[in-house]
Design an enzyme around this catalytic site. Sequence first.
Site, PDB file in Angstrom:
ATOM      1  N   LYS A 255      38.177  50.261  46.494  1.00  0.00           N
ATOM      2  CA  LYS A 255      37.956  49.270  47.561  1.00  0.00           C
ATOM      3  C   LYS A 255      39.469  49.122  48.244  1.00  0.00           C
ATOM      4  O   LYS A 255      39.683  49.189  49.458  1.00  0.00           O
ATOM      5  CB  LYS A 255      37.485  47.997  47.280  1.00  0.00           C
ATOM      6  CG  LYS A 255      35.973  48.160  46.931  1.00  0.00           C
ATOM      7  CD  LYS A 255      35.362  46.982  46.607  1.00  0.00           C
ATOM      8  CE  LYS A 255      36.020  46.163  45.371  1.00  0.00           C
ATOM      9  NZ  LYS A 255      35.507  46.840  44.136  1.00  0.00           N
ATOM     10  N   ARG A 336      48.080  46.315  38.565  1.00  0.00           N
ATOM     11  CA  ARG A 336      48.114  45.475  37.338  1.00  0.00           C
ATOM     12  C   ARG A 336      49.234  45.837  36.798  1.00  0.00           C
ATOM     13  O   ARG A 336      49.632  47.151  36.906  1.00  0.00           O
ATOM     14  CB  ARG A 336      46.937  45.672  36.480  1.00  0.00           C
ATOM     15  CG  ARG A 336      45.498  44.715  36.638  1.00  0.00           C
ATOM     16  CD  ARG A 336      46.013  43.302  36.624  1.00  0.00           C
ATOM     17  NE  ARG A 336      44.750  42.425  36.959  1.00  0.00           N
ATOM     18  CZ  ARG A 336      44.557  41.866  37.990  1.00  0.00           C
ATOM     19  NH1 ARG A 336      45.309  42.271  38.936  1.00  0.00           N
ATOM     20  NH2 ARG A 336      43.535  41.216  38.003  1.00  0.00           N
ATOM     21  N   GLU A 365      52.662  37.776  32.684  1.00  0.00           N
ATOM     22  CA  GLU A 365      52.647  36.926  34.025  1.00  0.00           C
ATOM     23  C   GLU A 365      52.831  35.225  33.494  1.00  0.00           C
ATOM     24  O   GLU A 365      51.792  34.899  32.952  1.00  0.00           O
ATOM     25  CB  GLU A 365      51.473  37.198  35.001  1.00  0.00           C
ATOM     26  CG  GLU A 365      51.646  38.636  35.579  1.00  0.00           C
ATOM     27  CD  GLU A 365      50.746  38.964  36.811  1.00  0.00           C
ATOM     28  OE1 GLU A 365      49.725  38.013  36.921  1.00  0.00           O
ATOM     29  OE2 GLU A 365      50.411  40.159  37.155  1.00  0.00           O
ATOM     30  N   HIS A 384      52.249  37.618  41.886  1.00  0.00           N
ATOM     31  CA  HIS A 384      51.001  37.984  42.231  1.00  0.00           C
ATOM     32  C   HIS A 384      50.186  37.405  43.162  1.00  0.00           C
ATOM     33  O   HIS A 384      49.325  36.619  43.150  1.00  0.00           O
ATOM     34  CB  HIS A 384      50.293  37.511  40.688  1.00  0.00           C
ATOM     35  CG  HIS A 384      48.835  38.255  40.432  1.00  0.00           C
ATOM     36  ND1 HIS A 384      48.468  38.374  39.142  1.00  0.00           N
ATOM     37  CD2 HIS A 384      48.015  38.794  41.340  1.00  0.00           C
ATOM     38  CE1 HIS A 384      47.284  39.325  39.226  1.00  0.00           C
ATOM     39  NE2 HIS A 384      46.897  39.619  40.506  1.00  0.00           N
ATOM     40  N   LEU A 385      50.556  38.012  44.434  1.00  0.00           N
ATOM     41  CA  LEU A 385      49.980  37.013  45.710  1.00  0.00           C
ATOM     42  C   LEU A 385      49.180  38.080  46.465  1.00  0.00           C
ATOM     43  O   LEU A 385      48.628  37.656  47.459  1.00  0.00           O
ATOM     44  CB  LEU A 385      51.126  36.763  46.618  1.00  0.00           C
ATOM     45  CG  LEU A 385      52.351  35.954  46.192  1.00  0.00           C
ATOM     46  CD1 LEU A 385      53.142  35.547  47.263  1.00  0.00           C
ATOM     47  CD2 LEU A 385      51.542  34.466  45.978  1.00  0.00           C
ATOM     48  N   ALA A 387      45.925  38.667  46.562  1.00  0.00           N
ATOM     49  CA  ALA A 387      44.795  37.806  46.930  1.00  0.00           C
ATOM     50  C   ALA A 387      44.962  36.744  47.493  1.00  0.00           C
ATOM     51  O   ALA A 387      43.841  35.879  47.806  1.00  0.00           O
ATOM     52  CB  ALA A 387      43.835  37.821  45.471  1.00  0.00           C
TER      53      ALA A 387
END
Length: 648
Positions: A255, A336, A365, A384-385, A387
């Site tokens: 996706k 990841r 993280e 980890h931005l 989303a």
Amino acid sequence: MFSKAMATSVFNPCSIITTSRAQPKSSSSRPSQLLSFLHSNNPAGPIVDLKFSAAACSWGCQYDSKQSLSRCLAANITSSALKTAESSRETSTLLAAEGVSSSGTRPTILVSEKLGEAGLQLLRSFGDVDCSYDLSPEQLCEKISSCDALIVRSGTKVTRQVLEAAKGRLKVVGRAGVGIDNVDLQAATEFGCLVVNAPTANTVAAAEHGIALIAAMARNVAQADASMKAGKWQRSKYVGVSLVGKTLAVMGFGKVGSEVARRAKGLGMHVIAHDPYAPADKARAIGVDLVSFDQAISTADFISLHMPLTATTSKIFNDDTFGKMKKGVRIVNVARGGVIDEEALVRALDSGKVAQAALDVFTEEPPAKDSKLVQHENVTVTPHLGASTKEAQEGVAIEIAEAVVGALKGELSATAVNAPMVPQEVMTELAPYVVLAEKLGRLAVQLVAGGRGIKSVKVVYQSARDPDDLDTRLLRAMITKGIIEPISSSFINLVNADFTAKEKGLRISEERVVVDTSPEFPVHSIQVLISNVDSKFASAVSENGEISIEGRVKYGVPHLTRVGSFEVDVSLEGNLILCRQIDQPGMIGQVGNILGQGNINVSFMSVGRTVRRNKAIMAIGVDEEPDKEALRKIGTVPAIEEFVFLNL
Ligand SMILES: NC(=O)c1ccc[n+]([C@@H]2O[C@H](COP(=O)([O-])OP(=O)(O)OC[C@H]3O[C@@H](n4cnc5c(N)ncnc54)[C@H](O)[C@@H]3O)[C@@H](O)[C@H]2O)c1
Ligand SMILES: O=C(O)[C@H](O)COP(=O)(O)O
């Protein structure tokens, strides 16, 4: 003899085998003698009273059979009785829709990381929501045993310890996002805990972040920004590279990967992709060439990572693979952290093999403050931005709240990660057969004499439908449940049925036989055969030496229609006494008298025989469990050769 060739497929390489064949019109439909002593609570329709067992669930409701069916998927249920409690059914169905049981309790949903308000509202309308962020692993383990659902993002590790600490109460883990690498799926499956995710709502956000990082990295945006804020004006230091005409390798064409590809094409990049499972036509439609791993990494100027973290992809980017890349390659990772060997990346950056990297995700993280990778001057980082847009977070929150509420209601979510997908229409249609399947499993296991374990169970489905049109996974799960639950402390649902069978060394094979009956009904009959065991009731053993019972759904109600080679016809409810006797007058009266003296209500009675005045099997449905004395007396009736009491 058969109109179709035998077909064999393997669901589960170790324990599940399915075959199918067609059969000429069956001659086995000779009606048995039906002596129906109909009782007042004889079920008139497929209304099932289902209650969660205490171990697995703290609230119980009554449902119609459609709901009961879906309940079995996500929770530990027993189809304990059939009844026509219309008024209470209406009330409890209503309550169930709101997440409230007849006892007034609501499910507890623990949300351990920040979730969008719209999702929280939906959850609150259904259950008691406990938003406890930043729990330590110990605190999570402590809380979890009082929770029915847990909603996490990527920061909460749902380990085996957490699932163990849930003590069977946790029915669903909702991952508000895509990656489920922070959930121990194997343990969740073993504990029968459904895992659902929200796979679509953050796709665009992650793709946009990937593109943002590609552009920012190419033009040194972050470094130049930091430099200016430090009071400098370094125009020549931050000369970048152009994107147009450069080759971008998208690693993982799912996706996010395909959305990144689409956007990169718009920027004038030449896009190739590697994904062993992606359909070529999907790539072609976007104008992307699917290539091998080595071809992708060796020809690309930019490499963007979009595969999940799995055992196969862990550290797939390492010294060896960096060695195969073009000198001066630029790498972006919004997938990841664990797919990159981070120490190897530092070496590749130091040597100049990798010119730049832009990373949103890290093995640990948050990473250590002194992480060489984070501090590297050629590396651009974000915490980890991917989303983290308002839109994506609202979307993810609603997507996961709907999935979790659905799972708590017993519906199978379309985003279940560790359970097979069974479409709603299939579930609805199979509803009464699900009850039959569990009852046959329970009955068959009670016919096994102790001492030898059950190793092999065969299930034969007779159906007028083409084998491909009959999805038997639910039925198999319910038969497994019926067989295993009475003899172990395991509880079984669609999530863990195959796993538990395999774990217990139980091999379940399936055969589908096409018969010439109405295709309106999905299943004509279900036969359960257990081989290599002794039986408490010798008459249940077929000529082939297997315990064999068969059942059908009649007017929505499960019936036992065959025991060994004897045809019977008895509704499967309450308890059952099976007697083998000499076929002679007066038998029904004698046994009926004994039961009457013991104040035991007979609901159904059916006699099946092979030859007139020879042997017969009497199947007696009883509401109450006869006491030892009543059972002893049945055993003393001279014409009764053997009998068994079975609890359904
Ligand atoms: N940074 C973020 O905030 C963020 C946001 C969303 C998704 N993600 C991560 O991005 C990744 C992709 O998400 P998605 O929604 O596109 O998932 P997806 O399942 O739609 O796509 C993953 C693709 O990777 C492919 N794949 C699997 N193994 C592969 C391998 N060895 N080599 C190449 N391809 C392989 C799969 O076939 C699949 O097409 C996941 O790791 C997800 O956790 C991160
Ligand atoms: O896999 C995902 O969906 C992303 O990594 C998002 O993770 P997050 O919910 O922790 O932001």
